[in-house]
Structure formats: C-alpha cells, structure tokens
Design a protein around this motif. Sequence first.
Motif, PDB file in Angstrom:
ATOM      1  N   CYS A 164      -7.982   3.750  -2.808  1.00 47.08           N
ATOM      2  CA  CYS A 164      -7.986   3.196  -4.166  1.00 47.08           C
ATOM      3  C   CYS A 164      -9.430   2.989  -4.618  1.00 47.08           C
ATOM      4  N   THR A 223      -5.976   4.237  -9.061  1.00 48.48           N
ATOM      5  CA  THR A 223      -5.544   5.388  -8.285  1.00 48.48           C
ATOM      6  C   THR A 223      -6.588   6.492  -8.355  1.00 48.48           C
ATOM      7  N   ALA A 246      -0.227   4.440  -9.468  1.00 49.51           N
ATOM      8  CA  ALA A 246       0.449   3.532  -8.540  1.00 49.51           C
ATOM      9  C   ALA A 246      -0.454   2.417  -8.041  1.00 49.51           C
ATOM     10  N   CYS A 247      -1.722   2.709  -7.795  1.00 46.62           N
ATOM     11  CA  CYS A 247      -2.639   1.709  -7.257  1.00 46.62           C
ATOM     12  C   CYS A 247      -3.213   0.886  -8.401  1.00 46.62           C
ATOM     13  N   VAL A 266      -0.168  -1.497  -4.499  1.00 41.85           N
ATOM     14  CA  VAL A 266       0.431  -0.231  -4.911  1.00 41.85           C
ATOM     15  C   VAL A 266       1.872  -0.509  -5.304  1.00 41.85           C
ATOM     16  N   ARG A 322       0.799  -1.238   0.000  1.00 45.98           N
ATOM     17  CA  ARG A 322       0.000   0.000   0.000  1.00 45.98           C
ATOM     18  C   ARG A 322       0.826   1.280   0.000  1.00 45.98           C
ATOM     19  N   PHE A 363      -1.571   4.487   0.485  1.00 43.31           N
ATOM     20  CA  PHE A 363      -2.918   4.353  -0.065  1.00 43.31           C
ATOM     21  C   PHE A 363      -3.754   3.454   0.846  1.00 43.31           C
ATOM     22  N   TRP A 423       3.627   3.920  -1.697  1.00 40.89           N
ATOM     23  CA  TRP A 423       4.290   4.376  -2.924  1.00 40.89           C
ATOM     24  C   TRP A 423       5.453   5.263  -2.528  1.00 40.89           C
TER      25      TRP A 423
END
Length: 232
Positions: free
Chosen positions: A137, A130, A109-110, A100, A65, A76, A67
């Motif tokens: 998310c 994302t 990223a997600c 992520v 999760r 996230f 980034w």
Amino acid sequence: MRKGLTLVEVLVAMGLLVVLLGVAVRYFASTAELSRETQAKSELQDRVRMVMQVVSGDLQMAGARYWNSGTQNRAFVLPAGKVLTGTNGGAKDTLGLYYVTSLRAQGQACRRVAYGFQGDTLRRSDVNATPTSGSDCTEPPTAFQPLADGILALDIRYLCSDGTQKDTPDCGTGAYPRSTLVEVVGYSLTPVRSPGPATLTTVSGEQVSCPQGRACYALRQEVLMPNLKPLP
C-alpha cells in the motif's frame, strides 16, 4: 325592550378575548419552543452516534490486509509502523490507520483513513492507497473533509494485550492494541432552555466544558481490533 350590548359588556367580552388569545399564544409558543429543543437534542444525539459509528468501523478494520471477491484473493502489505497511529491531543485526539476492504474494487481496496480537528469540527480523510502494481500500500496525501460540527471530544484510550492502557497506539515491545475505549462528546448547534452539564470527564480523564446554553451528549464504547494481533 333592551337592544344590543352595553359598553361595559363589550369591554368585558374584549378583555376575556384578549386573555384567551394571550393564553393560546403562550401555549403555542411554548409548544413550538419545546419541539425545537427536542429536535436540537435529537439531532445532537444522532450526530454523536454517527461519529461513533464511523470511527468504530474504521478501528475495527484497522490492519485488515486481505481483499476477496469471489475466487479472487489478494494480500496487501501495509506500511510498517503506520497501520495504526495517533497522537494524544487531550480530549481531541488524532488518528490514522490503514486497512484493506473487499467492499471496494481491487484498484481501491487499500485505504488510508485519518481523523483530525479544526476547531470543534471533526474532519476525516479516506483516500485510496492501492498501488498501481505490486502488493505494498502507498502513502497518498491526506485530504480532510468535514465529518461533524460541534464535537468537543474524540478521546481514544488504547487497551494493550499486556493489560496496560495507553493514550497512543504504542503498546511497547511484545504487546499490541487489542481494543480501544472511544468517547465522543458533542454539543447542540442551537441554544436550548435546558442545557446539559457544565463539564464532562472523558475516558482518559480530560474535562471538557459544554458551551453555555447548549445541550451536551457523550457516548463511550469499547471497540475490538482483531486485525492487529500479530501473525504466528
């Protein structure tokens, strides 16, 4: 003084030439067939290994999760109860997960990844989840693309932290999937003279039948999922 060859000598020479040509044709045909069969089996193994590598990579990332990029760090929030999902489809299981990744820009990223079958074609969906704002998310629509043809099984067995084994990711209260046993079975897309075993038994005990005249190849691997361990 004798000149030239007699008819008998010509016929004998032609017969020998025909025999030699026949042996040469059979040799080259056999060599070509052996080469084609070797190539078909090599392609099969590469295809199964590729599927295993992609599935294993996604499972290892499930639940990640954070980034990170240089000094930037963002956490996230993944959808509750949907970080790792799946159904028991016999030898053809389905799989869905969120994670992520720092390998993509923050705006992508997600990821939400899913696997499913259409016949013997394994399909994969990898879509951006994302949000445009906030830290949760999202749940975008699934967009499947073919990953590999000729796949008889993607069988997943979930090993729970309490020592039990499940056919789905639901380990019950107080436990979580710490790893999975993944088995991928595929068959050659072209016929071969030396086919594989008639049946194969997968990691969850399912039997799959190899198509007649095709080579089959199975690969089994345990995949750790460290990101699913609950935070203290």
